[in-house]
Design a protein around this motif. Structure first.
Motif, mmCIF file in Angstrom:
data_model
loop_
_atom_site.group_PDB
_atom_site.id
_atom_site.type_symbol
_atom_site.label_atom_id
_atom_site.label_comp_id
_atom_site.label_asym_id
_atom_site.label_seq_id
_atom_site.Cartn_x
_atom_site.Cartn_y
_atom_site.Cartn_z
ATOM 1 N N UNK A 1 0.798 -1.191 0.000
ATOM 2 C CA UNK A 1 0.000 0.000 0.000
ATOM 3 C C UNK A 1 0.852 1.273 0.000
ATOM 4 N N UNK A 2 1.984 1.322 -0.683
ATOM 5 C CA UNK A 2 2.808 2.524 -0.657
ATOM 6 C C UNK A 2 2.152 3.702 -1.371
ATOM 7 N N UNK A 3 1.182 3.458 -2.246
ATOM 8 C CA UNK A 3 0.547 4.555 -2.959
ATOM 9 C C UNK A 3 -0.862 4.850 -2.449
ATOM 10 N N UNK A 4 -1.135 4.446 -1.233
ATOM 11 C CA UNK A 4 -2.452 4.751 -0.694
ATOM 12 C C UNK A 4 -2.561 6.251 -0.445
ATOM 13 N N UNK A 5 -3.743 6.803 -0.496
ATOM 14 C CA UNK A 5 -3.917 8.249 -0.288
ATOM 15 C C UNK A 5 -3.349 8.727 1.048
ATOM 16 N N UNK A 6 -3.458 7.915 2.079
ATOM 17 C CA UNK A 6 -2.938 8.310 3.392
ATOM 18 C C UNK A 6 -1.421 8.392 3.389
ATOM 19 N N UNK A 7 -0.766 7.439 2.752
ATOM 20 C CA UNK A 7 0.697 7.460 2.674
ATOM 21 C C UNK A 7 1.189 8.653 1.856
ATOM 22 N N UNK A 8 0.518 8.931 0.763
ATOM 23 C CA UNK A 8 0.896 10.077 -0.070
ATOM 24 C C UNK A 8 0.704 11.372 0.708
ATOM 25 N N UNK A 9 -0.435 11.489 1.402
ATOM 26 C CA UNK A 9 -0.703 12.683 2.200
ATOM 27 C C UNK A 9 0.343 12.839 3.307
ATOM 28 N N UNK A 10 0.652 11.762 4.021
ATOM 29 C CA UNK A 10 1.634 11.824 5.101
ATOM 30 C C UNK A 10 3.014 12.213 4.570
ATOM 31 N N UNK A 11 3.381 11.706 3.419
ATOM 32 C CA UNK A 11 4.662 12.054 2.803
ATOM 33 C C UNK A 11 4.683 13.539 2.432
ATOM 34 N N UNK A 12 3.592 14.008 1.862
ATOM 35 C CA UNK A 12 3.486 15.423 1.492
ATOM 36 C C UNK A 12 3.604 16.319 2.721
ATOM 37 N N UNK A 13 2.910 15.982 3.788
ATOM 38 C CA UNK A 13 2.945 16.780 5.014
ATOM 39 C C UNK A 13 4.350 16.770 5.615
ATOM 40 N N UNK A 14 5.007 15.624 5.605
ATOM 41 C CA UNK A 14 6.360 15.534 6.157
ATOM 42 C C UNK A 14 7.333 16.395 5.355
ATOM 43 N N UNK A 15 7.239 16.361 4.038
ATOM 44 C CA UNK A 15 8.130 17.161 3.200
ATOM 45 C C UNK A 15 7.834 18.647 3.342
ATOM 46 N N UNK A 16 6.573 19.009 3.449
ATOM 47 C CA UNK A 16 6.204 20.419 3.628
ATOM 48 C C UNK A 16 6.700 20.929 4.974
ATOM 49 N N UNK A 17 6.604 20.113 5.992
ATOM 50 C CA UNK A 17 7.079 20.495 7.322
ATOM 51 C C UNK A 17 8.593 20.691 7.322
ATOM 52 N N UNK A 18 9.304 19.792 6.678
ATOM 53 C CA UNK A 18 10.758 19.901 6.604
ATOM 54 C C UNK A 18 11.162 21.157 5.825
ATOM 55 N N UNK A 19 10.470 21.445 4.741
ATOM 56 C CA UNK A 19 10.769 22.641 3.952
ATOM 57 C C UNK A 19 10.513 23.898 4.771
ATOM 58 N N UNK A 20 9.466 23.901 5.575
ATOM 59 C CA UNK A 20 9.155 25.047 6.422
ATOM 60 C C UNK A 20 10.248 25.245 7.472
ATOM 61 N N UNK A 21 10.765 24.154 8.020
ATOM 62 C CA UNK A 21 11.848 24.253 9.004
ATOM 63 C C UNK A 21 13.109 24.828 8.372
#
Length: 57
Positions: free
Chosen positions: A1-21
């Motif tokens: 399930x690596x392409x499930x909507x939840x995994x994609x969303x969590x990856x997006x949020x993690x990358x956005x958070x890191x970029x903000x930091x």
């Protein structure tokens, strides 16, 4: 399930958070003239110690 909507969303949020930091860190460095850059002491402190003597010629 690596392409499930939840995994994609969590990856997006993690990358956005890191970029903000990273943006916040860059902003802090730019705005703070006294940013340490992990130096043990400033050049001013280094040359003002008693071990440094300037020869008078």
């Amino acid at each position: 399930m690596p392409l499930s909507p939840f995994n994609i969303y969590n990856q997006f949020v993690a990358e956005a958070s890191q970029a903000a930091q990273v943006r916040q860190l860059k902003r802090t460095i730019k705005e703070n003239a006294n940013f340490n850059y992990a130096a043990n002491e400033s050049i001013r402190e280094m040359v003002s110690t008693s071990e440094y003597t300037q020869s008078k010629t």
